[in-house]
Design a protein around this motif. Structure first.
Motif, PDB file in Angstrom:
ATOM      1  N   HIS A 140      20.007 -30.029  -6.541  1.00 19.45           N
ATOM      2  CA  HIS A 140      20.853 -28.837  -6.462  1.00 19.45           C
ATOM      3  C   HIS A 140      21.658 -28.799  -5.166  1.00 19.45           C
ATOM      4  CE1 HIS A 140      19.013 -27.266 -10.081  1.00 19.45           C
ATOM      5  NE2 HIS A 140      17.834 -27.530  -9.562  1.00 19.45           N
ATOM      6  N   MET A 141      21.085 -29.293  -4.074  1.00 18.67           N
ATOM      7  CA  MET A 141      21.837 -29.342  -2.831  1.00 18.67           C
ATOM      8  C   MET A 141      22.958 -30.374  -2.895  1.00 18.67           C
ATOM      9  SD  MET A 141      20.516 -26.986  -1.032  1.00 18.67           S
ATOM     10  CE  MET A 141      21.267 -27.296   0.554  1.00 18.67           C
ATOM     11  N   ASN A 142      22.763 -31.409  -3.694  1.00 19.37           N
ATOM     12  CA  ASN A 142      23.799 -32.440  -3.845  1.00 19.37           C
ATOM     13  C   ASN A 142      24.922 -32.007  -4.773  1.00 19.37           C
ATOM     14  OD1 ASN A 142      22.287 -34.124  -2.198  1.00 19.37           O
ATOM     15  ND2 ASN A 142      21.216 -35.076  -3.908  1.00 19.37           N
ATOM     16  N   SER A 152      27.988 -23.557  -6.210  1.00 20.88           N
ATOM     17  CA  SER A 152      27.468 -23.424  -4.853  1.00 20.88           C
ATOM     18  C   SER A 152      26.818 -22.060  -4.628  1.00 20.88           C
ATOM     19  CB  SER A 152      28.591 -23.632  -3.839  1.00 20.88           C
ATOM     20  OG  SER A 152      29.638 -22.699  -4.054  1.00 20.88           O
ATOM     21  N   LEU A 153      27.248 -21.050  -5.398  1.00 18.60           N
ATOM     22  CA  LEU A 153      26.647 -19.726  -5.285  1.00 18.60           C
ATOM     23  C   LEU A 153      25.207 -19.725  -5.789  1.00 18.60           C
ATOM     24  CD1 LEU A 153      29.645 -17.585  -6.601  1.00 18.60           C
ATOM     25  CD2 LEU A 153      29.008 -18.001  -4.218  1.00 18.60           C
ATOM     26  N   LEU A 154      24.891 -20.664  -6.687  1.00 16.63           N
ATOM     27  CA  LEU A 154      23.574 -20.716  -7.312  1.00 16.63           C
ATOM     28  C   LEU A 154      22.706 -21.832  -6.753  1.00 16.63           C
ATOM     29  CD1 LEU A 154      21.828 -19.505  -9.652  1.00 16.63           C
ATOM     30  CD2 LEU A 154      22.847 -21.223 -11.146  1.00 16.63           C
ATOM     31  N   VAL A 194      21.162 -15.984 -15.980  1.00 17.03           N
ATOM     32  CA  VAL A 194      20.700 -17.237 -15.375  1.00 17.03           C
ATOM     33  C   VAL A 194      20.516 -17.060 -13.867  1.00 17.03           C
ATOM     34  CG1 VAL A 194      21.297 -19.642 -14.923  1.00 17.03           C
ATOM     35  CG2 VAL A 194      21.728 -18.659 -17.173  1.00 17.03           C
ATOM     36  N   PHE A 195      21.462 -16.382 -13.210  1.00 17.40           N
ATOM     37  CA  PHE A 195      21.333 -16.162 -11.771  1.00 17.40           C
ATOM     38  C   PHE A 195      20.107 -15.304 -11.466  1.00 17.40           C
ATOM     39  CE2 PHE A 195      22.133 -13.997  -7.775  1.00 17.40           C
ATOM     40  CZ  PHE A 195      22.567 -15.037  -6.966  1.00 17.40           C
ATOM     41  N   PHE A 196      19.888 -14.246 -12.238  1.00 20.90           N
ATOM     42  CA  PHE A 196      18.726 -13.383 -12.032  1.00 20.90           C
ATOM     43  C   PHE A 196      17.431 -14.161 -12.238  1.00 20.90           C
ATOM     44  CE2 PHE A 196      15.503 -10.445 -13.634  1.00 20.90           C
ATOM     45  CZ  PHE A 196      15.499  -9.466 -12.654  1.00 20.90           C
ATOM     46  N   TRP A 197      17.403 -15.014 -13.270  1.00 22.80           N
ATOM     47  CA  TRP A 197      16.210 -15.806 -13.564  1.00 22.80           C
ATOM     48  C   TRP A 197      15.918 -16.796 -12.440  1.00 22.80           C
ATOM     49  CZ3 TRP A 197      15.995 -21.159 -14.945  1.00 22.80           C
ATOM     50  CH2 TRP A 197      14.747 -21.585 -15.393  1.00 22.80           C
ATOM     51  N   VAL A 198      16.951 -17.515 -11.987  1.00 21.92           N
ATOM     52  CA  VAL A 198      16.769 -18.484 -10.897  1.00 21.92           C
ATOM     53  C   VAL A 198      16.377 -17.769  -9.607  1.00 21.92           C
ATOM     54  CG1 VAL A 198      17.933 -20.192  -9.453  1.00 21.92           C
ATOM     55  CG2 VAL A 198      18.317 -20.186 -11.920  1.00 21.92           C
ATOM     56  N   SER A 199      17.013 -16.637  -9.328  1.00 22.12           N
ATOM     57  CA  SER A 199      16.712 -15.893  -8.109  1.00 22.12           C
ATOM     58  C   SER A 199      15.270 -15.396  -8.100  1.00 22.12           C
ATOM     59  CB  SER A 199      17.681 -14.716  -7.971  1.00 22.12           C
ATOM     60  OG  SER A 199      17.417 -13.979  -6.795  1.00 22.12           O
ATOM     61  N   SER A 200      14.803 -14.895  -9.241  1.00 21.11           N
ATOM     62  CA  SER A 200      13.413 -14.426  -9.307  1.00 21.11           C
ATOM     63  C   SER A 200      12.440 -15.579  -9.121  1.00 21.11           C
ATOM     64  CB  SER A 200      13.167 -13.710 -10.640  1.00 21.11           C
ATOM     65  OG  SER A 200      13.324 -14.599 -11.743  1.00 21.11           O
ATOM     66  N   LYS A 201      12.752 -16.739  -9.697  1.00 24.18           N
ATOM     67  CA  LYS A 201      11.909 -17.921  -9.501  1.00 24.18           C
ATOM     68  C   LYS A 201      11.861 -18.311  -8.025  1.00 24.18           C
ATOM     69  CE  LYS A 201      10.764 -19.400 -13.745  1.00 24.18           C
ATOM     70  NZ  LYS A 201       9.385 -19.736 -14.158  1.00 24.18           N
TER      71      LYS A 201
END
Length: 320
Positions: A64-66, A74-76, A130-137
């Motif tokens: 993800h950093m790559n 980049s926001l995610l 998707v952003f909410f799901w990734v952020s909660s994880k």
């Protein structure tokens, strides 16, 4: 009373459940943050070679950093990196598109909203879910790592005091504690076994996770390697500092919780009220829309709401 706001909420919850279900189907329940296991050891016990496990985990940790150069991703990427999401960046983008299509179909079936509004709402639901799901994880995983780190450092101290070298102490931590920190230290142990400097590996992990306590650990190990000294005593003191910072951080978080939620509520309430008013009465603003100050006023309100969030964040962002 219109049922459309309830339908919007149910669709959003439904797509969140769909995303989690797809993730568990694709990668197995053992990868879930709710599964209190050591994923790296499970992969080794299933017969995978150590090199294969190391290569797979490193790719997941760095992919993800790559991918920060991908537009809008980049926001995610930072959140996905901290969450150690096994989905690749392109899979996450495809997932956003697929969820948007599902949301559009659900809005078409369940509501009578106009097509342009359904398109905008479905895209917002797809990206937001998707952003909410990734952020909660990410938040859950980072909270677990912060909670596990003092125990891991104390375990290394005990290992050093009985005569183990530091690389073996890291390997013991990777076997004795649970995920998510176990697999992180397991990667460091494997990298050290193949010749990488432990201090450098710890520094990279600290930068990837963006954890100040992990940076303290990396600096302590690096200084001891260069200058010598009793590493066990250094890490014992570090463990006490980390625990004290953790307690203080929890206290600060509790004190500032009211101000944070007040800022979020005050910024979100006008937007929610606007959505509800337009859903219940789409013609409510027809009389004022032609006014020349209507659009500038909307922009001004949006700027003030954003400024409110920014100011409240600065006021409650207390470094520990």
């Amino acid at each position: 009373m219109s049922a459309e706001p309830i339908i919007y909420g149910l669709i959003f919850v439904g797509v969140l459940v769909l995303v989690e279900g797809l993730y568990l189907v694709a990668f197995g329940k053992s990868i879930s943050l709710n599964s209190r296991v050591n994923r790296r050891l499970e992969m080794l016990e299933k017969g995978q070679r150590r090199e294969e496990v190391l290569d797979k985990l490193r790719k997941e940790m760095q992919q993800h950093m790559n991918a920060k150069s991908i537009p809008l991703y980049s926001l995610l990427s930072e959140k996905a990196q901290k969450a150690a999401i096994a989905f690749t960046p392109h899979q996450l983008i495809m997932l956003m598109g697929g969820i948007s299509v599902v949301a559009f179909v659900a809005l078409t079936v369940g509501t009578a909203t106009e097509t342009p509004v359904r398109i905008v709402m479905s895209i917002g639901i797809g990206i937001g879910a998707v952003f909410f799901w990734v952020s909660s994880k990410a938040n859950k995983r980072m909270a677990l790592i912060e909670e596990q780190l003092p125990d891991a450092v104390e375990l290394m101290v005990r290992s050093l005091r009985v005569g183990h070298p530091f690389s073996n102490a890291v390997s013991i931590v990777s076997k004795e504690i649970q995920d998510p920190l176990a697999s992180e230290f397991g990667v460091i142990a494997d990298e050290a076994a193949y010749g990488r400097d432990v201090g450098e590996a710890l520094k990279d992990m600290a930068e990837r996770l963006d954890m100040q306590d992990m940076r303290f650990l990396a600096v302590a190990v690096t200084i001891q390697q260069q200058s010598g000294g009793n590493l066990a005593e250094i890490l014992a003191g570090l463990a006490k500092v980390i625990r004290a910072r953790f307690r203080l951080f929890r206290r600060v978080k509790a004190i500032t919780a009211e101000a944070k939620w007040s800022g979020k509520f005050l910024s979100a309430f006008p937007i929610v009220a606007l959505i509800v008013i337009n859903v219940y009465d789409p013609n409510y603003y027809d009389e004022v829309k032609p006014h020349p100050y209507f659009i500038p006023a909307c922009f001004a309100v949006g700027i003030f709401l954003a400024a409110n969030l920014f100011v409240m964040r600065i006021l409650t962002n207390i470094k520990v």
